[in-house]
Design an enzyme around this catalytic site. Structure first.
Site, PDB file in Angstrom:
ATOM      1  N   PRO A  13      46.381  37.869  18.134  1.00 33.05           N
ATOM      2  CA  PRO A  13      45.213  37.812  17.159  1.00 33.05           C
ATOM      3  C   PRO A  13      43.842  38.087  17.993  1.00 33.05           C
ATOM      4  O   PRO A  13      43.791  37.473  19.108  1.00 33.05           O
ATOM      5  CB  PRO A  13      45.200  36.242  16.756  1.00 33.05           C
ATOM      6  CG  PRO A  13      46.093  35.490  17.653  1.00 33.05           C
ATOM      7  CD  PRO A  13      47.129  36.545  18.275  1.00 33.05           C
ATOM      8  N   ASN A  25      47.083  38.530  33.541  1.00 26.05           N
ATOM      9  CA  ASN A  25      45.994  39.262  34.001  1.00 26.05           C
ATOM     10  C   ASN A  25      45.113  38.909  35.168  1.00 26.05           C
ATOM     11  O   ASN A  25      45.441  37.606  35.399  1.00 26.05           O
ATOM     12  CB  ASN A  25      45.113  39.733  33.017  1.00 26.05           C
ATOM     13  CG  ASN A  25      44.235  38.809  32.566  1.00 26.05           C
ATOM     14  OD1 ASN A  25      43.525  38.161  33.040  1.00 26.05           O
ATOM     15  ND2 ASN A  25      44.488  38.510  31.070  1.00 26.05           N
ATOM     16  N   ASP A  47      45.829  41.700  24.929  1.00 27.69           N
ATOM     17  CA  ASP A  47      45.926  42.136  23.752  1.00 27.69           C
ATOM     18  C   ASP A  47      47.233  42.144  22.911  1.00 27.69           C
ATOM     19  O   ASP A  47      47.391  42.198  21.951  1.00 27.69           O
ATOM     20  CB  ASP A  47      45.610  43.733  23.928  1.00 27.69           C
ATOM     21  CG  ASP A  47      44.314  43.675  24.526  1.00 27.69           C
ATOM     22  OD1 ASP A  47      43.330  42.930  23.842  1.00 27.69           O
ATOM     23  OD2 ASP A  47      43.658  44.329  25.271  1.00 27.69           O
ATOM     24  N   LYS A  54      32.041  48.031  20.941  1.00 23.93           N
ATOM     25  CA  LYS A  54      32.892  46.670  20.766  1.00 23.93           C
ATOM     26  C   LYS A  54      32.022  45.665  20.134  1.00 23.93           C
ATOM     27  O   LYS A  54      32.503  45.132  19.254  1.00 23.93           O
ATOM     28  CB  LYS A  54      33.263  46.419  22.089  1.00 23.93           C
ATOM     29  CG  LYS A  54      34.217  45.254  22.076  1.00 23.93           C
ATOM     30  CD  LYS A  54      34.879  45.159  23.518  1.00 23.93           C
ATOM     31  CE  LYS A  54      35.751  46.093  24.040  1.00 23.93           C
ATOM     32  NZ  LYS A  54      36.379  45.886  25.283  1.00 23.93           N
TER      33      LYS A  54
END
Ligand code: C5P
Length: 399
Positions: A304, A208, A276, A338
């Site tokens: 994880p 990313n 993710d 979140k």
């Protein structure tokens, strides 16, 4: 934040000396008084006139300048400030400092001062990595000298690597942090940072756009407040800050294991942009193009969740667990949800949509979300965000 602070700024030689002018401007904007000292090498790159005009103060250049000595002797000059900053500091200047030479005004001031000293080195990558410089830096750190930078990047000489002068914004925040003192001494803090690389086969990976800049700034601010910092980082673009325990990883699974190994800590900050998902079974050989051109299908599995796992620990949980929510829409709403889902204490929410220009940029616009509600911070440099966060952590640990 720097109102009533006086900074003795020693400008050394080197092409990066022009950045000292921007530094003076920023320091004065924040209310600091700047007393400039220009080395003879520094004067080859910036003129005494531009330095003194920006600083609104006479510039000191010569050890044996009788006019200046009559007004303020060099010993007095070395003590007049709250902090001495050397920007840029050349390899030669570091060597002089490390050996205690005092053969010009700047080196004499450095030897005579009883004030904290912050150094912003700038030099060619090979000079920075030379064993002599490494030795000198180690010695200076041991003597309690503070450092900011150097950064990794393109250099004026055309080479690439560590040795670029830290940006003026970073130097300003290092200066601010130096005034915060050792508030976090004795605290062990873990920071995750950077992206993770998830292999597809031996040559390809999923990644990313995280540069690791915000995590590195946070770690730097914590180090400068005296915390013991464990910095667990994926393959980031920016160099890790000095003074941390560096744990370099590549994948989310490795990052999770590294975090587990480093616990317990007082505070854990999860600034990494962790993938993710990972490819369930990365190929052991390079995946070949097929004749018919059918692309391979990748089978994914979830990584994880390091933040959630740490937040939900039954025993040995850090006193303060802080996560980030990088969102592209409904930023605050998603971040509030979140925080509850992950079980962390604070979430720093930020908009990473391309229009915000935050991912990979030098600024951040953050909302701090805690059980007390929302606190919207103005758009700040990532270094300034880090200083604020370090300050909030200090307050939280006191209460
Ligand atoms: O779920 P999301 O990736 O948006 O959560 C972001 C926060 O969770 C960040 O603080 C990030 O460092 C952390 N995280 C983690 N492990 C993961 C995914 C995210 O620690 N696998």
């Amino acid at each position: 934040m720097l109102v009533d602070k006086t900074i003795l700024l020693v400008i050394g030689g080197g092409i990066a000396a022009f950045k000292a002018l921007e530094l003076i401007r920023r320091l004065r904007e924040l209310g600091a008084k700047v007393i400039p000292v220009l080395t003879s090498a520094g004067a080859e790159f910036v003129t005494p006139l531009s330095v003194s005009a920006l600083a609104a103060s006479p510039v000191h250049t010569d050890l044996f300048d009788l006019t200046n000595e009559a007004e303020m002797g060099h010993i007095e000059l070395s003590r007049c400030a709250d902090l001495v900053v050397v920007c840029p500091a050349t390899a030669d200047f570091l060597a002089k400092m490390a050996t205690g030479l005092a053969n010009d005004l700047a080196s004499t001031l450095l030897l005579a001062t009883d004030k904290p000293v912050l150094i912003a080195p700038a030099m060619n990558v090979r000079m920075w990595n030379h064993p002599a410089t490494v030795r000198n830096v180690e010695m200076l750190r041991h003597d309690g000298i503070l450092f900011v930078g150097p950064n990794r990047g393109e250099m004026a000489c055309g080479e690439f690597g560590e040795g670029r002068l830290a940006e003026p914004a970073e130097i300003v925040s290092a200066i601010e942090v130096s005034f915060l003192g050792d508030k976090l001494a004795g605290k062990r803090v873990l920071v995750t940072s950077g992206p993770t690389f998830e292999p597809i086969d031996p040559v390809r990976y999923l990644a990313n756009r995280s540069s690791g800049a915000q995590g590195a700034e946070i770690a730097r601010a914590l180090v400068m407040q005296g915390a013991e910092v464990v910095f667990v980082t994926g393959p980031a673009e920016v160099a890790p800050p000095a003074g941390v325990k560096l744990v370099s990883v590549e994948t989310a699974v490795q990052m999770a294991a590294a975090v587990r190994d480093e616990l317990p800590v007082d505070v854990a900050i999860f600034a990494a942009a962790v993938a993710d998902w990972r490819v369930k079974k990365a190929a052991t050989g390079k995946i070949k193009k097929t004749q018919g051109g059918t692309p391979p299908s990748l089978d994914f599995t979830e990584n994880p969740d390091i933040l959630a796992t740490t937040s939900k620990m039954k025993s040995g949980r850090p006193k303060l667990v802080i996560g980030f929510a990088a969102e592209t829409e409904n930023v605050e709403e998603n971040a509030i949800a979140k925080r509850l889902r992950k079980g962390c204490d604070w979430i720093l929410a930020n908009d990473v949509s391309p229009k915000a220009g935050i991912m990979g940029g030098t600024e951040n616009a953050v909302t701090l979300i805690s059980h007390e509600g929302l606190e919207r911070w103005p758009r700040l440099s990532k270094a300034e965000v880090a200083v604020r966060l370090a300050d909030q952590i200090h307050k939280a640990l006191l209460s």
